[in-house]
Design a protein around this motif. Structure first.
Motif, PDB file in Angstrom:
ATOM      1  N   LYS A   1       0.504   3.925   1.563  1.00 43.41           N
ATOM      2  CA  LYS A   1       0.672   4.428   2.931  1.00 43.41           C
ATOM      3  C   LYS A   1       1.938   3.844   3.560  1.00 43.41           C
ATOM      4  O   LYS A   1       2.714   4.553   4.188  1.00 43.41           O
ATOM      5  CB  LYS A   1      -0.563   4.049   3.750  1.00 43.41           C
ATOM      6  N   GLU A   2       2.157   2.535   3.378  1.00 42.63           N
ATOM      7  CA  GLU A   2       3.353   1.893   3.915  1.00 42.63           C
ATOM      8  C   GLU A   2       4.580   2.215   3.065  1.00 42.63           C
ATOM      9  O   GLU A   2       5.673   2.374   3.590  1.00 42.63           O
ATOM     10  CB  GLU A   2       3.166   0.380   4.008  1.00 42.63           C
TER      11      GLU A   2
ATOM     12  N   LYS B   1       5.310   4.897   1.601  1.00 38.60           N
ATOM     13  CA  LYS B   1       5.828   6.226   1.937  1.00 38.60           C
ATOM     14  C   LYS B   1       6.697   6.200   3.193  1.00 38.60           C
ATOM     15  O   LYS B   1       7.497   7.096   3.410  1.00 38.60           O
ATOM     16  CB  LYS B   1       4.665   7.205   2.140  1.00 38.60           C
TER      17      LYS B   1
ATOM     18  N   ARG C   1       0.842  -1.200   0.000  1.00 35.61           N
ATOM     19  CA  ARG C   1       0.000   0.000   0.000  1.00 35.61           C
ATOM     20  C   ARG C   1       0.875   1.248   0.000  1.00 35.61           C
ATOM     21  O   ARG C   1       1.951   1.258   0.604  1.00 35.61           O
ATOM     22  CB  ARG C   1      -0.899   0.024   1.233  1.00 35.61           C
TER      23      ARG C   1
END
Length: 75
Positions: A65-66, A68, A63
């Motif tokens: 989010k991870e 980043k 994902r």
């Protein structure tokens, strides 16, 4: 730099994954995503989809989010 800042086809070395949630960090470690591991950034799927990378001879989707939170250094 963040993993998401890499361009498709670039290779890098993971330098830090400590900012990721510990549960997800353990799962990534099971898949071979750890500090010091060489990766190849394949591509990011559109509309905020996951980032695809190759590590340990396998393609893995993470994902954004991870992704980043993963710090890499270009090789």
């Amino acid at each position: 730099m963040e993993l998401t800042q890499m361009k498709p086809g670039e290779k890098g070395l993971i330098t830090d994954i400590s900012k990721i949630n510990p549960l997800i960090q353990n799962r990534l470690l099971d898949l071979g995503i750890k500090e010091g591991e060489r990766i190849c950034y394949k591509y990011a799927l559109p509309f905020g989809g996951p980032c695809m990378l190759e590590a340990c001879g396998q393609c893995i989707g993470i994902r954004r989010k991870e992704a980043k939170c993963i710090r890499v250094e270009k090789c």
